[in-house]
Design a protein around this motif. Structure first.
Motif, PDB file in Angstrom:
ATOM      1  N   VAL A 179      59.551 -25.158 -52.924  1.00  0.00           N
ATOM      2  CA  VAL A 179      59.854 -25.406 -54.339  1.00  0.00           C
ATOM      3  C   VAL A 179      61.351 -25.290 -54.565  1.00  0.00           C
ATOM      4  CG1 VAL A 179      57.605 -24.682 -55.204  1.00  0.00           C
ATOM      5  CG2 VAL A 179      59.382 -22.972 -54.879  1.00  0.00           C
ATOM      6  N   ASP A 180      61.800 -25.817 -55.718  1.00  0.00           N
ATOM      7  CA  ASP A 180      63.241 -25.942 -55.956  1.00  0.00           C
ATOM      8  C   ASP A 180      63.852 -24.746 -56.664  1.00  0.00           C
ATOM      9  OD1 ASP A 180      62.000 -26.316 -58.350  1.00  0.00           O
ATOM     10  OD2 ASP A 180      62.958 -28.232 -58.839  1.00  0.00           O
ATOM     11  N   GLY A 181      63.378 -23.550 -56.352  1.00  0.00           N
ATOM     12  CA  GLY A 181      63.947 -22.357 -56.949  1.00  0.00           C
ATOM     13  C   GLY A 181      62.918 -21.253 -57.102  1.00  0.00           C
ATOM     14  N   VAL A 182      63.267 -20.267 -57.920  1.00  0.00           N
ATOM     15  CA  VAL A 182      62.395 -19.119 -58.184  1.00  0.00           C
ATOM     16  C   VAL A 182      61.740 -19.318 -59.543  1.00  0.00           C
ATOM     17  CG1 VAL A 182      62.288 -16.616 -58.457  1.00  0.00           C
ATOM     18  CG2 VAL A 182      63.916 -17.625 -56.837  1.00  0.00           C
ATOM     19  N   TYR A 183      60.426 -19.166 -59.591  1.00  0.00           N
ATOM     20  CA  TYR A 183      59.669 -19.340 -60.826  1.00  0.00           C
ATOM     21  C   TYR A 183      59.045 -18.004 -61.257  1.00  0.00           C
ATOM     22  CZ  TYR A 183      60.042 -24.423 -60.497  1.00  0.00           C
ATOM     23  OH  TYR A 183      60.515 -25.710 -60.461  1.00  0.00           O
ATOM     24  N   ASP A 184      58.739 -17.910 -62.555  1.00  0.00           N
ATOM     25  CA  ASP A 184      58.117 -16.688 -63.061  1.00  0.00           C
ATOM     26  C   ASP A 184      56.661 -16.560 -62.619  1.00  0.00           C
ATOM     27  OD1 ASP A 184      57.138 -18.728 -64.638  1.00  0.00           O
ATOM     28  OD2 ASP A 184      57.480 -17.705 -66.551  1.00  0.00           O
ATOM     29  N   LYS A 185      56.063 -17.685 -62.186  1.00  0.00           N
ATOM     30  CA  LYS A 185      54.726 -17.676 -61.594  1.00  0.00           C
ATOM     31  C   LYS A 185      54.592 -18.915 -60.710  1.00  0.00           C
ATOM     32  CE  LYS A 185      53.249 -18.839 -66.251  1.00  0.00           C
ATOM     33  NZ  LYS A 185      52.379 -18.447 -67.368  1.00  0.00           N
ATOM     34  N   GLY A 200      68.462 -11.581 -61.402  1.00  0.00           N
ATOM     35  CA  GLY A 200      69.052 -10.436 -60.724  1.00  0.00           C
ATOM     36  C   GLY A 200      68.147  -9.870 -59.643  1.00  0.00           C
ATOM     37  N   TYR A 201      68.760  -9.157 -58.709  1.00  0.00           N
ATOM     38  CA  TYR A 201      67.987  -8.522 -57.630  1.00  0.00           C
ATOM     39  C   TYR A 201      66.927  -7.572 -58.203  1.00  0.00           C
ATOM     40  CZ  TYR A 201      72.202  -9.812 -54.929  1.00  0.00           C
ATOM     41  OH  TYR A 201      73.258 -10.477 -54.357  1.00  0.00           O
ATOM     42  N   THR A 202      67.320  -6.783 -59.203  1.00  0.00           N
ATOM     43  CA  THR A 202      66.402  -5.789 -59.763  1.00  0.00           C
ATOM     44  C   THR A 202      65.190  -6.451 -60.393  1.00  0.00           C
ATOM     45  OG1 THR A 202      68.267  -4.301 -60.196  1.00  0.00           O
ATOM     46  CG2 THR A 202      66.213  -3.853 -61.365  1.00  0.00           C
ATOM     47  N   GLU A 203      65.403  -7.578 -61.090  1.00  0.00           N
ATOM     48  CA  GLU A 203      64.289  -8.288 -61.713  1.00  0.00           C
ATOM     49  C   GLU A 203      63.363  -8.887 -60.660  1.00  0.00           C
ATOM     50  OE1 GLU A 203      63.427 -11.653 -65.188  1.00  0.00           O
ATOM     51  OE2 GLU A 203      65.487 -11.098 -64.666  1.00  0.00           O
ATOM     52  N   VAL A 204      63.933  -9.398 -59.579  1.00  0.00           N
ATOM     53  CA  VAL A 204      63.121  -9.936 -58.482  1.00  0.00           C
ATOM     54  C   VAL A 204      62.206  -8.853 -57.926  1.00  0.00           C
ATOM     55  CG1 VAL A 204      63.207 -10.797 -56.106  1.00  0.00           C
ATOM     56  CG2 VAL A 204      64.706 -11.786 -57.835  1.00  0.00           C
ATOM     57  N   LYS A 207      59.545  -7.618 -60.783  1.00  0.00           N
ATOM     58  CA  LYS A 207      58.489  -8.589 -61.089  1.00  0.00           C
ATOM     59  C   LYS A 207      57.816  -9.151 -59.842  1.00  0.00           C
ATOM     60  CE  LYS A 207      60.419 -10.066 -65.526  1.00  0.00           C
ATOM     61  NZ  LYS A 207      60.915 -11.222 -66.328  1.00  0.00           N
ATOM     62  N   ASN A 208      58.266  -8.675 -58.661  1.00  0.00           N
ATOM     63  CA  ASN A 208      57.677  -9.124 -57.398  1.00  0.00           C
ATOM     64  C   ASN A 208      57.627 -10.651 -57.333  1.00  0.00           C
ATOM     65  OD1 ASN A 208      56.519  -8.765 -54.858  1.00  0.00           O
ATOM     66  ND2 ASN A 208      54.435  -8.723 -55.665  1.00  0.00           N
ATOM     67  N   ALA A 214      60.988  -6.894 -50.062  1.00  0.00           N
ATOM     68  CA  ALA A 214      61.787  -5.920 -50.807  1.00  0.00           C
ATOM     69  C   ALA A 214      62.970  -5.386 -50.002  1.00  0.00           C
ATOM     70  CB  ALA A 214      60.890  -4.764 -51.258  1.00  0.00           C
ATOM     71  N   SER A 215      62.784  -5.170 -48.693  1.00  0.00           N
ATOM     72  CA  SER A 215      63.887  -4.662 -47.867  1.00  0.00           C
ATOM     73  C   SER A 215      65.049  -5.642 -47.821  1.00  0.00           C
ATOM     74  CB  SER A 215      63.388  -4.382 -46.442  1.00  0.00           C
ATOM     75  OG  SER A 215      62.405  -3.380 -46.440  1.00  0.00           O
ATOM     76  N   ALA A 216      64.722  -6.942 -47.712  1.00  0.00           N
ATOM     77  CA  ALA A 216      65.765  -7.966 -47.666  1.00  0.00           C
ATOM     78  C   ALA A 216      66.520  -8.049 -48.986  1.00  0.00           C
ATOM     79  CB  ALA A 216      65.154  -9.321 -47.317  1.00  0.00           C
ATOM     80  N   ILE A 217      65.785  -7.995 -50.113  1.00  0.00           N
ATOM     81  CA  ILE A 217      66.417  -8.057 -51.429  1.00  0.00           C
ATOM     82  C   ILE A 217      67.329  -6.851 -51.633  1.00  0.00           C
ATOM     83  CG2 ILE A 217      66.006  -8.003 -53.915  1.00  0.00           C
ATOM     84  CD1 ILE A 217      65.349 -10.679 -52.703  1.00  0.00           C
TER      85      ILE A 217
END
Length: 253
Positions: A179-185, A200-204, A207-208, A214-217
């Motif tokens: 997919v062409d990016g990060v989606y909320d679902k 942001g990293y924290t939001e990623v 919100k999983n 998680a280690s990479a982020i």
């Protein structure tokens, strides 16, 4: 020389588009290499991705790569089926070496000098990981494909990509996905899914969002290393983003 010939000559001599990055890490999954087969390596797909990488290398960008091994063997799945986790993870690392060698073959067939560098020593097929030597390869414009993860069980190739990107001084991690990016679902399941331009990293993590584990982020956050998520299926997408075009999500801050 007539006008048509002159125009053609000028186009041939035109410099490549400028890019804001000089050294990047490209992280792709092993599944990206299997095409529609559902398993293993699909040579035309490997060749297509290699062509994308060459087009970016031709911009003068130094490229590192990490390729997953899920098209051949995934350690976590092996563990879930009763295999001892450490053994399963090492088998997954060996799968990444196979994928790296396949990509090296495709790139070198196109005239791109490439080094496969393994975290697990296997001198007959690839180089052992030595940071200063790897940096020198990049300075000589060779594509460096880092294989065998971090060399340790319990760490994913996402973490390996972030670790190597940090060690090599990469300016960004490019995560090629379907997919062409990060989606909320999941956009494949939800028509109202919304794509983030920036997140942001924290939001990623909170919100999983499934960009990387998680280690990479957390490692990217600690080193202020942006992650650019884009579609690997979009022809010219990798080069386009480096030239300031295309659709993608930036994970940073």
């Amino acid at each position: 020389m007539n006008e048509v010939t002159e125009t053609t000559a000028e186009a041939r001599e035109a410099p490549p588009p400028q890019t804001t990055f000089s050294r990047v890490m490209l992280k792709i999954s092993g599944e990206a290499l299997m095409g529609d087969q559902g398993y293993g390596l699909h040579p035309p797909t490997v060749e297509r991705i290699a062509r994308e990488i060459k087009s970016v290398r031709d911009l003068g960008v130094e490229i590192c790569m990490v390729i997953g091994g899920g098209n051949i063997f995934r350690g976590l799945q092996g563990s879930a089926q009763g295999m001892e986790r450490t053994t399963a993870d090492y088998m997954g690392m060996l799968a990444t070496v196979m994928n790296a060698l396949a990509m090296q073959s495709a790139l070198e067939a196109m005239g791109v000098f490439t080094r496969v560098i393994s975290a697990i020593p296997m001198d007959q097929v690839c180089e052992p990981y030595i940071r200063r030597r790897a940096v020198r390869h990049l300075e000589k414009k060779r594509v460096c494909i880092f294989a065998a993860g971090t060399g340790n069980p319990y760490f994913t190739t996402d973490t390996a990509a972030t670790l190597r990107a940090s060690e090599m001084g990469c300016e960004a991690i490019f995560k090629g996905t379907k997919v062409d990016g990060v989606y909320d679902k999941d956009p494949a399941k939800h028509a109202d899914a919304k794509r983030y331009e920036r997140v942001g990293y924290t939001e990623v993590l909170a919100k999983n969002l499934g960009v990387m584990d998680a280690s990479a982020i957390a490692l990217a956050r600690d080193n202020n290393l942006p992650i650019i998520v884009f579609s690997l299926d979009e022809p010219g997408g990798f080069r386009g983003i480096l030239a300031g075009r295309g659709t993608y999500t930036v994970v940073q801050g």
